[in-house]
Design an enzyme around this catalytic site. Structure first.
Site, PDB file in Angstrom:
ATOM      1  N   ARG A  51      90.158   5.816 -26.918  1.00 46.12           N
ATOM      2  CA  ARG A  51      88.833   5.970 -27.684  1.00 46.12           C
ATOM      3  C   ARG A  51      87.788   6.787 -27.150  1.00 46.12           C
ATOM      4  NH1 ARG A  51      89.088   0.308 -29.386  1.00 46.12           N
ATOM      5  NH2 ARG A  51      91.310  -0.316 -29.337  1.00 46.12           N
ATOM      6  N   ASP A  73      83.457   2.794 -28.858  1.00 45.75           N
ATOM      7  CA  ASP A  73      84.685   2.053 -28.361  1.00 45.75           C
ATOM      8  C   ASP A  73      85.582   2.098 -29.719  1.00 45.75           C
ATOM      9  OD1 ASP A  73      82.392   0.234 -29.024  1.00 45.75           O
ATOM     10  OD2 ASP A  73      84.032  -1.190 -28.612  1.00 45.75           O
TER      11      ASP A  73
HETATM   12  P1  AMP Z   1      84.737  -5.045 -31.172  1.00 46.20           P
HETATM   13  O1  AMP Z   1      83.283  -5.006 -31.985  1.00 46.20           O
HETATM   14  O2  AMP Z   1      86.033  -5.615 -31.904  1.00 46.20           O
HETATM   15  O3  AMP Z   1      85.231  -3.489 -31.132  1.00 46.20           O
HETATM   16  O4  AMP Z   1      84.686  -5.695 -29.930  1.00 46.20           O
HETATM   17  C1  AMP Z   1      83.746  -5.008 -28.909  1.00 46.20           C
HETATM   18  C2  AMP Z   1      84.239  -5.607 -27.448  1.00 46.20           C
HETATM   19  O5  AMP Z   1      84.106  -6.779 -27.314  1.00 46.20           O
HETATM   20  C3  AMP Z   1      85.659  -4.962 -27.225  1.00 46.20           C
HETATM   21  O6  AMP Z   1      85.652  -4.711 -25.532  1.00 46.20           O
HETATM   22  C4  AMP Z   1      86.386  -6.255 -27.507  1.00 46.20           C
HETATM   23  O7  AMP Z   1      87.688  -6.164 -26.690  1.00 46.20           O
HETATM   24  C5  AMP Z   1      85.462  -7.464 -27.162  1.00 46.20           C
HETATM   25  N1  AMP Z   1      85.819  -8.634 -27.645  1.00 46.20           N
HETATM   26  C6  AMP Z   1      85.420  -8.850 -29.092  1.00 46.20           C
HETATM   27  N2  AMP Z   1      85.962 -10.236 -29.324  1.00 46.20           N
HETATM   28  C7  AMP Z   1      86.539 -10.568 -28.049  1.00 46.20           C
HETATM   29  C8  AMP Z   1      87.167 -11.972 -27.725  1.00 46.20           C
HETATM   30  N3  AMP Z   1      87.209 -12.871 -28.929  1.00 46.20           N
HETATM   31  N4  AMP Z   1      87.511 -12.024 -26.539  1.00 46.20           N
HETATM   32  C9  AMP Z   1      87.305 -11.136 -25.755  1.00 46.20           C
HETATM   33  N5  AMP Z   1      86.629  -9.955 -25.776  1.00 46.20           N
HETATM   34  C10 AMP Z   1      86.284  -9.574 -27.158  1.00 46.20           C
HETATM   35 MG    MG Z   2      86.602  -2.388 -30.558  1.00 49.21          MG
END
Ligand code: AMP
Ligand code: MG
Length: 530
Positions: free
Chosen positions: A201, A275
């Site tokens: 990313r 990201d």
């Molecule tokens: P996202 O908005 O889905 O791109 O998530 C943003 C960040 O939060 C990324 O680094 C994901 O890996 C982390 N993340 C989101 N949900 C979870 C979860 N349930 N457990 C661990 N990390 C999470």
């Molecule tokens: Mg993400």
């Protein structure tokens, strides 16, 4: 997957975390950490994608469903797998968030396919990693169904995207507070197996750069170029400033094309944090995304973004440009000259305007884009579509069927009756504006050299989808799947393979959002909770 040989290029070419333990922490000077998928109670395969399996040369027919479920949830690893989570950072909603990383995604590894190049296979929702921070590393069924269906819908719509090989239930329950309002409940846990050439990313370069880790930044960039942009290197394989600048230029070009596609099909990503920006220009991270039902440039399905609407439909090009600026800042130390980077950013806006206009000309069935006449036609059309609630997808398909030689239809609003959400909004003024626009549109077509109406219709229907994954359709599949009925999930999976074709048996999936879904959670409102 037993027959797949993982070559594990990523981990063999890039520095890894020196600690092997799996607990949340800051990971420095490393592109990844090893992480083993958490074992799950009762894995069950509920959707599988034969096309992707074939691309991976995965002889899935040799395995029964239980065996596949064990593999595709990470319960069973093969000897050549060395699972790892990637380290990256990112800007979230405009603010620098520092280290993020794969908090709930684990790459099983990468393979070399016979005909489709190098592919990485990733499990999303496979348990905690050093990047999970305070969260559980898991994913629930509703968001996993949305990711599985949408990545395939995107692919068949002709939009660059990560893909999905499978969807499994884990047999474990996962606690989620869907709207962050104190109403947590247990939901079914699930794992999607995602596939892409690369899950790198923008944030993969931002993090080492923010930490002034020039060595890691360079290693990441060189690996990325060598693996996914090899055409940018000459025989000497030298990473000159020009190579890095050309690489950035290509990332800008790919990102531009991606946004033009999203605008063409009415897709709102919902969380365009850096990201969630693929270096390949693919659609990645299907969270609170949506399709505009009624055409509204200000719409976002993401309740987390309801205030600022940073990631609204009509702002996606602008926000991707902002994200590209962050990437430019991050890779600046590789070039030490802002000029070529600035030039790419400047060109992004011009390229976008040009490509957006060409895309609009295609949507309207013009042979080519003619700036002098077409800009006004486009802007008047957008005003018209937004002036009363008009379904974007249905409108363009209906527009293809108007009788051009009749010029303005006698009762134009009747022709488009199925596209309107609130019939009381159809005022005499609106009807007059629609008639005026249609007249101008027909005039434009009739003065086009060698105009052929059947060709116009075929061209329009090849870029204006009949079937898109409206949020309420996903929600219906989710509601059934949560009760153990996967029929709707499979129906959507099948019909979204041919989004531009008439599929009379699926006519009811090509209708505007029903009124009950207007304000329903999951249909018009989604949070980042997943
Ligand atoms: P996202 O908005 O889905 O791109 O998530 C943003 C960040 O939060 C990324 O680094 C994901 O890996 C982390 N993340 C989101 N949900 C979870 C979860 N349930 N457990 C661990 N990390 C999470
Ligand atoms: Mg993400």
């Amino acid at each position: 997957m037993l027959n797949l040989t993982f070559v594990n290029q990523y981990i063999s070419h890039l520095p890894g975390d020196s600690l092997a333990e799996n607990y949340p922490r800051q990971v420095e000077h490393a592109a990844y950490s090893f992480a083993t998928p958490k074992s799950v109670a009762a894995p069950k395969l509920i959707a599988f994608n034969d096309d992707v399996a074939n691309e991976l040369d995965f002889s899935f027919s040799e395995h029964d469903e239980d065996e596949l479920a064990q593999l595709l949830t990470g319960n069973q690893l093969t000897t050549s797998m060395q699972p790892y989570a990637m380290c990256y950072g990112g800007h979230q909603f405009g603010g620098w968030a520092g280290q993020l990383g794969d908090g709930r995604a684990i790459n099983l590894g990468d393979i070399q396919t016979k005909n489709f190049g190098h592919k990485t296979i990733q499990l999303k929702g496979a348990g905690p990693t050093p990047y999970s921070r305070t969260a559980d590393g898991l994913a629930v069924l509703r968001s996993s169904i949305r990711e599985f269906l949408c990545s395939e819908a995107m692919y068949h719509l002709g939009v660059p995207t990560t893909r999905a090989l499978s969807l499994c239930l884990t047999g474990d329950n996962v606690r989620r507070d869907m709207f962050y309002d104190g109403n947590a409940k247990y939901e079914l846990g699930a794992v999607v197996c995602r596939v892409s050439s690369s899950f790198t990313r923008f944030g993969s370069f931002q993090l080492p750069s923010a930490r002034s880790d020039g060595a890691l930044l360079q290693a990441q960039a060189q690996y990325c170029i060598k693996t996914d942009f090899p055409h940018l290197l000459d025989q000497t394989q030298t990473f000159s400033p020009e190579v890095y600048a050309n690489w950035f230029n290509e990332v800008c070009q790919r990102t531009c094309k991606l946004v033009v596609h999203w605008m063409r099909i009415g897709f709102v990503h919902g969380v365009l944090n850096t990201d969630n920006m693929s270096i390949l220009g693919e659609t990645i991270d299907f969270g609170p995304y949506g399709w505009v039902d009624d055409f509204d440039p200000d719409w976002t399905p993401n309740t987390t973004d309801a205030q600022g609407k940073r990631y609204r439909f009509g702002a996606q090009a602008q926000v991707c440009r902002w994200n590209l600026c962050q990437l430019a800042n991050a890779i600046y130390p590789l070039i030490n000259d802002a000029k070529p980077l600035q030039q790419c950013i400047d060109e992004f806006s011009d390229n976008y305007q040009q490509q957006w206009a060409e895309m609009m000309a295609e949507k309207l069935g013009f042979n080519e884009y003619v700036e002098a006449s077409d800009q006004a036609i486009f802007s008047q059309l957008e005003e018209l579509l937004a002036s009363i609630e008009t379904d974007m997808t249905l409108f363009y398909r209906k527009l293809a069927t108007i009788n051009i030689s009749e010029k303005a239809l006698e009762q134009p609003a009747l022709h488009f009756a199925d596209c309107y959400y609130q019939s009381e909004q159809i005022t005499p003024e609106y009807k007059a504006e629609l008639a005026t626009w249609l007249n101008a549109y027909c005039e434009r077509l009739l003065t086009q050299q060698g105009f052929d109406n059947s060709k116009r219709i075929a061209k329009m229907n090849a870029v204006n989808p009949k079937y898109v994954l409206r949020n309420y359709l996903s929600q219906q599949a989710i509601d059934k799947a949560e009760q153990g009925d996967y029929s709707e999930l499979h129906t959507l999976q099948a019909l979204l393979k041919r989004p531009y074709d008439e599929q009379p048996e699926f006519e009811r999936y090509a209708q505007k959002r029903p009124d009950w879904a207007r304000n329903k959670a999951g249909c018009s409102m989604l949070s980042c909770s997943s």
